[in-house]
Write a protein that holds these residues in place. Structure first.
Motif, PDB file in Angstrom:
ATOM      1  N   LYS A  54      -1.064  12.346  -6.012  1.00  0.00           N
ATOM      2  CA  LYS A  54       0.057  11.802  -5.931  1.00  0.00           C
ATOM      3  C   LYS A  54       0.703  11.817  -7.287  1.00  0.00           C
ATOM      4  O   LYS A  54       0.362  11.281  -8.169  1.00  0.00           O
ATOM      5  CB  LYS A  54       0.156  10.505  -5.409  1.00  0.00           C
ATOM      6  CG  LYS A  54       1.147   9.645  -5.022  1.00  0.00           C
ATOM      7  CD  LYS A  54       1.898  10.225  -3.977  1.00  0.00           C
ATOM      8  CE  LYS A  54       3.131   9.200  -3.508  1.00  0.00           C
ATOM      9  NZ  LYS A  54       3.565   9.630  -2.000  1.00  0.00           N
ATOM     10  N   LYS A 102      -4.325  -2.820   0.814  1.00  0.00           N
ATOM     11  CA  LYS A 102      -2.908  -2.840   0.981  1.00  0.00           C
ATOM     12  C   LYS A 102      -2.516  -2.460  -0.583  1.00  0.00           C
ATOM     13  O   LYS A 102      -1.381  -1.617  -0.356  1.00  0.00           O
ATOM     14  CB  LYS A 102      -2.518  -4.359   0.899  1.00  0.00           C
ATOM     15  CG  LYS A 102      -1.245  -4.685   1.108  1.00  0.00           C
ATOM     16  CD  LYS A 102      -1.053  -5.972   1.455  1.00  0.00           C
ATOM     17  CE  LYS A 102       0.464  -6.433   1.906  1.00  0.00           C
ATOM     18  NZ  LYS A 102       0.667  -7.868   2.135  1.00  0.00           N
ATOM     19  N   ASP A 148       3.263   0.491  10.548  1.00  0.00           N
ATOM     20  CA  ASP A 148       3.214   1.571   9.601  1.00  0.00           C
ATOM     21  C   ASP A 148       2.066   2.413  10.098  1.00  0.00           C
ATOM     22  O   ASP A 148       2.411   3.466  10.070  1.00  0.00           O
ATOM     23  CB  ASP A 148       2.777   1.159   7.874  1.00  0.00           C
ATOM     24  CG  ASP A 148       3.932   0.428   7.302  1.00  0.00           C
ATOM     25  OD1 ASP A 148       5.124   0.600   7.964  1.00  0.00           O
ATOM     26  OD2 ASP A 148       3.707  -0.246   6.339  1.00  0.00           O
ATOM     27  N   ARG A 169      -2.034   1.638  -0.368  1.00  0.00           N
ATOM     28  CA  ARG A 169      -0.956   2.217   0.714  1.00  0.00           C
ATOM     29  C   ARG A 169      -0.015   2.882   0.239  1.00  0.00           C
ATOM     30  O   ARG A 169       0.349   2.572  -0.866  1.00  0.00           O
ATOM     31  CB  ARG A 169      -0.768   1.173   1.842  1.00  0.00           C
ATOM     32  CG  ARG A 169      -1.851   0.642   2.533  1.00  0.00           C
ATOM     33  CD  ARG A 169      -1.844  -0.612   3.524  1.00  0.00           C
ATOM     34  NE  ARG A 169      -2.924  -1.018   3.788  1.00  0.00           N
ATOM     35  CZ  ARG A 169      -3.024  -2.631   4.342  1.00  0.00           C
ATOM     36  NH1 ARG A 169      -1.856  -3.180   4.703  1.00  0.00           N
ATOM     37  NH2 ARG A 169      -4.168  -3.012   4.712  1.00  0.00           N
ATOM     38  N   GLY A 170       0.534   3.902   1.246  1.00  0.00           N
ATOM     39  CA  GLY A 170       1.636   4.560   0.672  1.00  0.00           C
ATOM     40  C   GLY A 170       1.303   5.610  -0.121  1.00  0.00           C
ATOM     41  O   GLY A 170       2.410   6.353  -0.734  1.00  0.00           O
ATOM     42  N   GLN A 171       0.201   5.971  -0.286  1.00  0.00           N
ATOM     43  CA  GLN A 171      -0.130   7.360  -1.053  1.00  0.00           C
ATOM     44  C   GLN A 171      -0.809   8.348  -0.211  1.00  0.00           C
ATOM     45  O   GLN A 171      -1.444   9.346  -0.949  1.00  0.00           O
ATOM     46  CB  GLN A 171      -1.035   6.809  -2.156  1.00  0.00           C
ATOM     47  CG  GLN A 171      -0.418   5.590  -3.383  1.00  0.00           C
ATOM     48  CD  GLN A 171      -1.276   5.401  -4.244  1.00  0.00           C
ATOM     49  OE1 GLN A 171      -1.659   6.519  -5.104  1.00  0.00           O
ATOM     50  NE2 GLN A 171      -1.670   4.129  -4.775  1.00  0.00           N
TER      51      GLN A 171
END
Length: 254
Positions: free
Chosen positions: A9, A178, A215, A181-183
Motif C-alpha cells: 500500500k 479496525k 463496508d 482496515r481500508g488497506q
C-alpha cells in the motif's frame, strides 16, 4: 485466481510524490511516501492465542455501530418518545422523563453487548476451539490464513465445508482489526480463500454477515457475492434489537 502472498500500500504526500523508498524525503514538493506491506500465510499453532484475540476484538468492535443502527429505527424512536411522554405525564418532571429514556437506551446498549458476547463465545467454542483440527488437517478442503503487518497478526480468514448447506463451502472468520482496515487486507484474504477452493473444484461458497457491517457488504459485492436471504439471529438479545444476519453466495467460475 492468483494467490497473493504479499500486498503493498503506497501513500502519496500532498505534492503527489510516489517515492521508491519508504520513509525517504521526496525531492519534489518536500513530501514523504510510506509503503505499508502486509503478508498472508497459513495458520500456525503458535498463532492460536493471537487469532482468538483478533477474532474477539474484531467482533466486539461492532458494538457502537449496531447500537446506533438500532436507535435510528423508527419503532425504537417511537418507543423512546412514548416512554418520555408517559414519564413526563406521570411525574411532571422533565428530568425524570429524561432519566427514563436514558434507562431504555442503556438497556438497548446492554442487549447489544450481550448479543456480541454471545457471538464471541460461540465462535471460540466452535471451530476456533481447535483451529488445527477444524482447518489444517491433511486432505481437508479447508484452510485458515492470517495477515501480518508491522510484525503482528492483524487479520484472518478461513474456509471449510458449510454445515447449513450441503455441497457448499463457507467463508468464515473474516476479521481485520479496525486500525488496519481500508488497506485491502480483507479483500486479499478473501481472494486467497476463494482461489484455494476454486483449485479444488468447489462450485459454491457462502458466508454469513450482520447488518452492521456495511463496508464488508461492499467488499463481498465487489468479489462477486450476491445477497440471498436475511434472518434475525436466533437469540433473545438479537430478537430484542431485531439483529439481522445476511447470507451471501458466490459461484466459482473455472
Amino acid at each position: 485466481m492468483r494467490l497473493r502472498k504479499q500486498q503493498r500500500k503506497r501513500y502519496k504526500g500532498k505534492g503527489g510524490c510516489d517515492c521508491k523508498e519508504p520513509g525517504n524525503s521526496c525531492l519534489y514538493g518536500n513530501t514523504f511516501s510510506k509503503i505499508m506491506v502486509f503478508s498472508l500465510r497459513e495458520y500456525r499453532d503458535s498463532d492460536y492465542a493471537v487469532v482468538r484475540e483478533v477474532y474477539s476484538t474484531g467482533f466486539r468492535e461492532h458494538c457502537g455501530s449496531i447500537f446506533v443502527m438500532v436507535i435510528r429505527r423508527l419503532w425504537v424512536q417511537a418507543v423512546l418518545l412514548v416512554v418520555f411522554l408517559a414519564l413526563l405525564e406521570l411525574s411532571g418532571s422533565f428530568l425524570s422523563a429524561m432519566l427514563g429514556v436514558s434507562g431504555v437506551l442503556l438497556a438497548i446498549r446492554v442487549s447489544v453487548q450481550c448479543l456480541l458476547e454471545q457471538g464471541v463465545r460461540l465462535g471460540l467454542s466452535e471451530d476456533l476451539q481447535d483451529i488445527r483440527a477444524s482447518y489444517m488437517q491433511p486432505g481437508q478442503v479447508a484452510r485458515f490464513w492470517v495477515a501480518e503487518l508491522q510484525g503482528g497478526i492483524v487479520g484472518t480468514v478461513a474456509i471449510l465445508p458449510c454445515v447449513e448447506e450441503r455441497g457448499a463451502w463457507e467463508l468464515k472468520r473474516i476479521t481485520v482489526l479496525k486500525r488496519f482496515r481500508g488497506q485491502g487486507i480483507a479483500k486479499a484474504l478473501c481472494q486467497t480463500a476463494l482461489e484455494f477452493v476454486a483449485n479444488r473444484g468447489v462450485k459454491r461458497v457462502v458466508l454469513f454477515t450482520s447488518m452492521a457491517q456495511a463496508d464488508a457488504h461492499n467488499l463481498y459485492n465487489s468479489l462477486g457475492f450476491k445477497k440471498e436471504t436475511e434472518f434475525v439471529w436466533p437469540s433473545l438479545p438479537a430478537r430484542l434489537v431485531n439483529f439481522l444476519v445476511y447470507k451471501y453466495a458466490f459461484t466459482v467460475v473455472f
